[in-house]
Design an enzyme around this catalytic site. Sequence first.
Site, mmCIF file in Angstrom:
data_model
loop_
_atom_site.group_PDB
_atom_site.id
_atom_site.type_symbol
_atom_site.label_atom_id
_atom_site.label_comp_id
_atom_site.label_asym_id
_atom_site.label_seq_id
_atom_site.Cartn_x
_atom_site.Cartn_y
_atom_site.Cartn_z
ATOM 1 C CG HIS A 1 -2.095 -0.847 1.117
ATOM 2 N ND1 HIS A 1 -3.160 -0.783 1.979
ATOM 3 C CD2 HIS A 1 -2.412 -1.792 0.216
ATOM 4 C CE1 HIS A 1 -4.071 -1.667 1.616
ATOM 5 N NE2 HIS A 1 -3.646 -2.296 0.555
ATOM 6 C CE1 TYR B 1 -5.108 4.066 8.699
ATOM 7 C CE2 TYR B 1 -5.542 4.227 11.058
ATOM 8 C CZ TYR B 1 -4.845 3.678 10.002
ATOM 9 O OH TYR B 1 -3.879 2.727 10.258
ATOM 10 N N PRO C 1 -3.687 0.509 18.637
ATOM 11 C CG PRO C 1 -5.466 -0.898 18.107
ATOM 12 C CD PRO C 1 -4.864 -0.130 19.235
ATOM 13 C CE LYS D 1 4.392 3.348 13.107
ATOM 14 N NZ LYS D 1 4.877 2.903 11.816
ATOM 15 C CE1 TYR E 1 -0.988 4.048 9.353
ATOM 16 C CE2 TYR E 1 0.179 2.737 7.716
ATOM 17 C CZ TYR E 1 -0.919 2.932 8.535
ATOM 18 O OH TYR E 1 -1.937 2.012 8.544
#
Length: 401
Positions: free
Chosen positions: A72, A202, A293, A297, A384
């Site tokens: 991704h 998100y 979460p 990580k 990220y």
Amino acid sequence: MRTQVGIVGAGPAGLLLSHLLALRGIDSVLVETRSRAYCEARQRAGVLEDGSVALLRRAGLADRLDIKGIEHGGIYLQFASERRHIDFRELTGGRSVTVYAQTEIVKDLIARRLADGAALEFGVTDTEVFDLDSEHPRLRYTAADGSRHEAICDAIAGCDGFHGICRPAIPAGALTSWERVYPYAWLGILADVPPSTDELIYAHHPDGFALHSLRSQAISRLYLQVSPDEEIGNWPDDRIWAELAGRLELPGWSLKQGPVLDKGITGMRSFVSAPMRYGRLFLAGDAAHIVPPTGAKGLNLALADVAVLSAALDGLLHGDESLAASYSATCLNRVWRCTHFSWWMTTMLHRTPGADKMEAQLQLAQLRYIASSRAAATSLAENYTGIAAGPAWHDATKRGP
Ligand SMILES: Cc1cc2nc3c(=O)[nH]c(=O)nc-3n(C[C@H](O)[C@H](O)[C@H](O)COP(=O)(O)OP(=O)(O)OC[C@H]3O[C@@H](n4cnc5c(N)ncnc54)[C@H](O)[C@@H]3O)c2cc1C
């Protein structure tokens, strides 16, 4: 029984450590309370940083990951009825993440350890660790057949998760802990339906956070913010899908629904315990730290810890204590960065019960800033996809003598 390293816990941390040590010619005994089937089916994380993928490749563990993993190049942030793409590749000079379920990593690791003839015992009980500040700490356990065993070790790795026995075996006063428990939880489902999105969504929503993730091109993973005292029995599948649709759908985009294969509620906390070493006991992964979460990580930190630990133990067992001495500080640097990032993502996206009206406006201001400022988006993207690895990490897959 004599072994060089006793390892407690066959999660990603313990299994990868045992493999990395074997590459260096170091033997270990790994004990796990659960059955192999349970470990392989436990639904947890699914997003691997660039560095984690590279580590697994260098360790010779990526055959299935390279076929089944889904790369991704970004995520979507959804807020105020808009969906904005954050393009990791463009912002970070080509970095990405890979979706590959933790269950698959655990399967790969177990299969490889067993094929290599590792001492790996499932279904043990009454695990105990002793003499941690001596040169030969001991690991005791009762095997699945009821026989009691003692392994005399050169070092012990506590990879036994947040509720394990290793961290509590360290004398009171030798550790400092920091903890924040969040006033919300995630209701997660695994659904037998192709993902409705090409990359993770998100979503900030007045009714609470929602996340659309996936485990493969055929299986979706979705989460809803719920109250930490929520009962899963109150959430029949229809109610879950209706709530997910309400928080995720936009005009022209609808959520594909399908049979729910698994569902559960997970509380959210930030926790760090330091130092990550006491004598010859080394803590790694969730045994030493937990993150909510939202930043994806937890799994990556567990892999990073044992990459550093394998080199540290190699040195320690061959008379060079320097990497063992710096193990805790090396790991904690990454741990605190990820702890901050996970807290930042979490508090930016969740609705705090009882919060004043100001909270949502501040969150929306931050989300708009990320969506419109290259600097802000780059900060999210580089955290990220994973902060740069140190030298100990690159050294992790060194072959032994
Ligand atoms: C329910 C849940 C959902 C999660 N979802 C996400 C997510 O979506 N994204 C994300 O990034 N992270 C997620 N995480 C976090 C991520 O899965 C963990 O960070 C990761 O599993 C850490 O790996 P570990 O090997 O350190 O610990 P674990 O995977 O917890 O492994 C520890 C192992 O030790 C064993 N053990 C415990 N006590 C003993 C004992 N006394 N003797 C022997 N063995 C013992 C346990 O059975 C377990 O197998 C989730 C965690 C949980 C609990």
